[in-house]
Design an enzyme around this catalytic site. Structure first.
Site, PDB file in Angstrom:
ATOM      1  N   ARG A 253       0.845  -1.199   0.000  1.00  0.00           N
ATOM      2  CA  ARG A 253       0.000   0.000   0.000  1.00  0.00           C
ATOM      3  C   ARG A 253       0.874   1.240   0.000  1.00  0.00           C
ATOM      4  NH1 ARG A 253      -4.780   1.345   3.848  1.00  0.00           N
ATOM      5  NH2 ARG A 253      -3.221   1.122   5.474  1.00  0.00           N
TER       6      ARG A 253
ATOM      7  N   SER B  73       6.661  -5.483   7.495  1.00  0.00           N
ATOM      8  CA  SER B  73       6.122  -6.369   8.548  1.00  0.00           C
ATOM      9  C   SER B  73       6.841  -7.706   8.629  1.00  0.00           C
ATOM     10  CB  SER B  73       4.640  -6.616   8.295  1.00  0.00           C
ATOM     11  OG  SER B  73       4.018  -5.410   8.005  1.00  0.00           O
TER      12      SER B  73
ATOM     13  N   ASP C 107       4.693  -3.397  11.216  1.00  0.00           N
ATOM     14  CA  ASP C 107       3.246  -3.108  11.174  1.00  0.00           C
ATOM     15  C   ASP C 107       2.627  -3.078  12.567  1.00  0.00           C
ATOM     16  OD1 ASP C 107       3.673  -5.835  11.474  1.00  0.00           O
ATOM     17  OD2 ASP C 107       1.944  -6.441  10.290  1.00  0.00           O
TER      18      ASP C 107
END
Length: 901
Positions: free
Chosen positions: A526, A590, A644
């Site tokens: 993203r 992450s 994350d």
């Protein structure tokens, strides 16, 4: 023809058109609803009795049973072998039987005397067939009178019907009466497993040969129907999973006036002269006990008004019972019908003309045709209800039928089938005649009950290792705590990495400006633009775009992966029209990284299906910077690399200042929290606290969880990309739960406990059972029907029982996952409380991840477990709205503010 015309006018009220039949069908549906509801059942004319028969045969039943069949003027004792031994005849059931008459006086005597007679006959049968009297014999009991059944082997008699009028049994348990009689007779070892109605037994008999058979129908001396109803609609029984056979006792339809406008004067006369006036109205219009009498009353009246036999009425014609249902069937025989009619009428002392014979034959046709019409209307009501319950456009189903009217009347079956098909044009209804009656069915009920009990035990044993005791959860909590401490002290090799994030502060609300956030956490990447305005908490603008990361890039070279990310960033900046702006960026990455500063992160190990080469041991910020340089199109100031979990905590802390823990429960699982700097080896002495990214998924990599790891978990671990690593994550995260479920289902199927033992290619395919299916299957609002359709999409053809077991397996696996995460959270919050020397801690955990957000029970079980295991902490959970992207932007903003200070 003239004679027939006269009869048609005379019996106009008995000719029912399709719109009338549809009306009757709708009325019967309403009566069924009334009978099923706890509020209205007591007053309902159609009793809708639960039978506790939860499954039709699946063909795997076996065993030897005794059967008793009591329902008429004689009863049968049988030995039934289901798939036992060699030489079994058609259908896998072999029966030996003996018929015992019931002396007339016993039909109206005391109940105990009847059961003593039955029990002595049973002993006689055992002796005659040389059946071992020492051994315990399971017995199935067919009892064809209305009973309320609290369990499968209890039956409280509601009322006698047919010619039975015994004293002392109404309201009593007839199974208990039978057991008492067996004890009094002595010398037998019998275990009464089940009691069934003959209608249910008919459905079960036909269901053994045709697995679509879910309706039983009797049209004989009496009439009745039963069918498989969704348990959620059966108010009188606990539970709403699965289905149960309901014995409608439809003979009582009309007892409350629901059929008044369809009742003729002849029906009223038959009712008035019966043993039970005002009761069993529907039965009196359709069943074998009354059809002959209806014909006699019509013929008698026609003779009296001069329409037949020149007005002559013989004494025999005036006598009740002189025309039988067998006579009605004979009169309608295709070729010999008229001759038979003449013979019957002559036998009644009448001298009929040819026209008389034609007219009487026509009366028989109208009376029996009305019977088949009424049965078709009520049967179509049952089938419509099943169709609605299952939300089907077309229903394919089999009806098992028994009874003398259906078997011996030449035209009856054809008429019935035709009308049912006309009333239900969208459905495919097959009728199967029960070949060996209710005794075989009763034995099959017992066999199915045995199969279900044995299956229940095996399924419970399979799922038992997934049940976590309080003691086990406390152990998990203390192991988690010990490994958190070891990781902080940098004791090698600690399974929990405890990585410093160099994030020293949570947001205070003064953050402002535009920041870019890049987020790589799984199969999606993203890019976000976050604009914090004037420090007002709610005043954040956010724009984002999602890009997929193809499998070949996840598992290709590191250079290809980071080039792909740089191209996505380039596209996003074009999309936002900001190619030339030099923006500070935060990079959410992450995967486990060791950080020496806020803007460096060395990848320790890939997780979640990533395997890109030449990345482990390298600084990922540097790799991204290099890829951006290679493109030479835009410039970025990457100010922070963030896990994350840390991003989630920061994002939630912006809303709630008490948020000092971040939790991810999604594809993977992880936790971060604000640790006192004095406890951290690699630390910055200026600050009081620092966020630690625990990477708790590695708990158990040293074998510390072996005592709770099941063989299914071991199998999933062996087949994973990184065997022996991330053991805690493999018990708790979305990437693995579906696969654990698949392994359990595979084992149950191989053991013959699921999907009829049929292991399909789909079931053998790793990864086919995604975790999203657990969330769907466990949804409380989901009927089993929808569970079946999910399984069908996966190529698994399931019945209702299979669906229940699949739901239980999903529940056991996801519940354990939520409890383990809850135990881990309890360890973290207790540690924070002790760090701060507090008796009581109020703290918020910011959470992200599909498992937490979408699974119907995961969050509740997690909260409950944390509460029990950390009683001195008041833990609130705050789902992250914008996830880790907004958090990365916040960390970048906090870092930039610090640089400017």
């Amino acid at each position: 023809r003239v004679a027939s015309y006269g009869v048609d006018r005379f019996l106009y009220a008995m000719r029912l058109h399709d719109d009338q039949l549809e009306d009757i069908s709708a009325r019967f549906q309403a009566e069924m609803k009334k009978g099923l509801s706890a509020e209205s059942n007591a007053a309902a004319a159609v009793k809708m009795l639960p039978t506790h028969v939860r499954s039709t045969p699946d063909g795997s039943e076996r065993g030897q049973f005794l059967a008793l069949d009591l329902g008429g003027s004689k009863f049968k004792v049988l030995q039934v072998k289901v798939r036992e031994g060699m030489g079994i005849r058609k259908g896998g059931v072999e029966m030996e039987e003996k018929i015992y008459p019931i002396p007339k006086e016993l039909l109206i005597g005391r109940g105990t005397e009847l059961f003593d007679h039955v029990s002595e006959s049973l002993k006689d049968f055992l002796q005659e067939k040389n059946i071992n009297l020492e051994k315990t014999h399971p017995l199935a009991f067919t009892f064809s009178f209305p009973c309320e059944q609290p369990t499968l082997n209890q039956g409280l008699l509601l009322s006698w019907s047919k010619n039975f009028r015994l004293r002392g049994l109404q309201g009593k348990d007839v199974v208990q009466s039978l057991k008492g009689a067996i004890e009094r007779t002595g010398g037998m070892n019998v275990d009464v497993l089940s009691m069934v109605n003959d209608t249910v037994a008919t459905m079960m008999t036909c269901g053994f040969d045709d697995q679509r058979c879910e309706v039983g129908l009797i049209i004989g001396t009496g009439t009745n129907a039963c069918y498989m109803e969704a348990l959620r609609h059966v108010d009188l029984v606990e539970g709403d999973e699965g289905q149960m056979c309901v014995n409608t006792e439809w003979g009582g339809f009309g007892d409350d006036g629901a059929l008044n406008e369809y009742i003729t004067e002849f029906d009223r006369d038959v009712d008035a002269a019966s043993n039970n006036p005002g009761k069993q109205i529907f039965e009196k219009m359709v069943s074998g006990m009354y059809l002959g009498e209806l014909v006699r009353l019509v013929v008698l009246k026609m003779a009296k008004v001069g329409l037949l036999f020149d007005g002559f009425v013989s004494d025999a014609l005036r006598t009740k019972g002189k025309i039988t249902t067998a006579n009605v069937a004979a009169m309608e025989e295709y070729k010999t019908g008229l001759k038979n009619t003449r013979d019957i009428l002559t036998g009644l002392g009448l001298t009929p003309s040819q026209d008389d014979c034609i007219a009487v034959q026509h009366v028989s046709t109208i009376v029996s045709f009305r019977s088949s019409n009424l049965v078709a209307a009520c049967l179509s009501a049952i089938l419509t209800r099943i169709k609605k319950n299952r939300s089907l456009r077309t229903l394919t189903i089999t009806v098992g039928v028994d009874g003398t009217v259906y078997k011996t009347h030449p035209q009856y079956p054809k008429r019935l089938h035709k009308v049912v098909r006309r009333l239900l044009p969208e459905s495919h209804v097959r009728f199967v005649l029960s070949d060996s009656g209710s005794s075989k069915g009763a034995a099959l009920v017992a066999a199915v009950a045995q199969r279900l009990a044995s299956r229940r035990k095996q399924v419970d044993e399979t799922l038992f290792p997934f049940q976590m005791s309080q003691e086990q959860l406390h152990l998990v909590k203390s192991r988690m705590r010990a490994d958190l401490e070891a990781g902080l002290k940098n004791k090698n090799p600690s399974t929990i990495k405890m990585l410093p994030s160099f994030v020293y502060h949570t947001p205070d609300g003064t953050e402002r400006g535009k920041y870019l956030a890049l987020d790589l956490g799984g199969t999606n990447f993203r890019a976000l633009l976050v604009n914090f305005k004037k420090g007002l908490h709610q005043n954040t603008r956010l724009y984002h775009k999602i890009y997929t990361v193809p499998m070949e890039i996840m598992q290709g070279t590191g250079e290809e992966l980071f080039d792909h990310l740089a191209q996505c960033v380039s596209d996003f900046l074009d999309y936002m029209g900001m190619k030339n702006a030099h923006l500070p960026a935060g990079f959410t990455f992450s995967f486990p990284c060791e950080q020496t500063a806020i803007d460096t992160g060395t990848l320790l190990t890939w997780t979640k299906g990533f395997k890109a080469t030449d990345c482990e041991g390298h600084d990922v910020v540097n790799m991204l910077r290099e890829a951006i340089k290679r493109r030479n199109e835009f410039d970025l100031d990457i100010a922070a690399v963030v896990n994350d979990t840390v991003g989630t905590m920061m994002s939630c802390a912006y809303e709630d200042p008490e948020c000092e823990v971040g939790l991810i429960a999604g594809t993977g699982t992880n936790v971060c929290y604000m640790e006192d700097v004095r406890n951290i080896e690699k630390r910055d002495a200026d600050a009081q606290r620092m966020c630690i990214n625990t990477e708790w998924g590695g708990l158990g990599d040293d074998g510390s969880l072996n005592d709770i790891i099941t063989p299914y978990d071991a199998e999933v671990d062996q087949n994973s990309l990184h065997p022996g690593k991330q053991r805690f994550e493999k018990l708790t995260s979305g990437m693995y739960l579906g696969e654990i479920v698949r392994q359990v289902l595979l084992d149950l199927t191989r053991g013959g406990l699921l999907f009829r033992g049929h292991v399909t290619e789909a079931l053998k395919t790793p990864g086919i059972f995604e975790t999203k299916y657990l969330s769907q299957i466990e949804s409380d609002r989901l009927a089993l029907l929808q569970v079946r359709s999910i399984l069908q999409q996966l190529g698994l053809d399931s019945n209702c029982d299979d669906s229940i077991i699949v739901k239980e397996v999903c529940g056991a696996v996801s519940r354990r996952a939520a409890q383990l995460v809850g135990a881990g959270i309890a360890a973290v919050v207790d540690k924070i409380r002790e760090n701060r020397g507090l008796e009581h801690l109020n703290i918020t955990v910011g959470v992200d991840g599909a498992l937490y957000k979408l699974h119907p029970h995961f969050s509740r079980v997690l909260h409950d477990t944390a509460k029990v295991l950390a009683p001195l902490c008041n833990v609130s959970f705050l789902p992250s709205e914008e996830g880790s992207g907004k958090g990365a932007a916040l960390i970048t903003a906090v870092a930039k503010q610090k640089q400017q200070m």
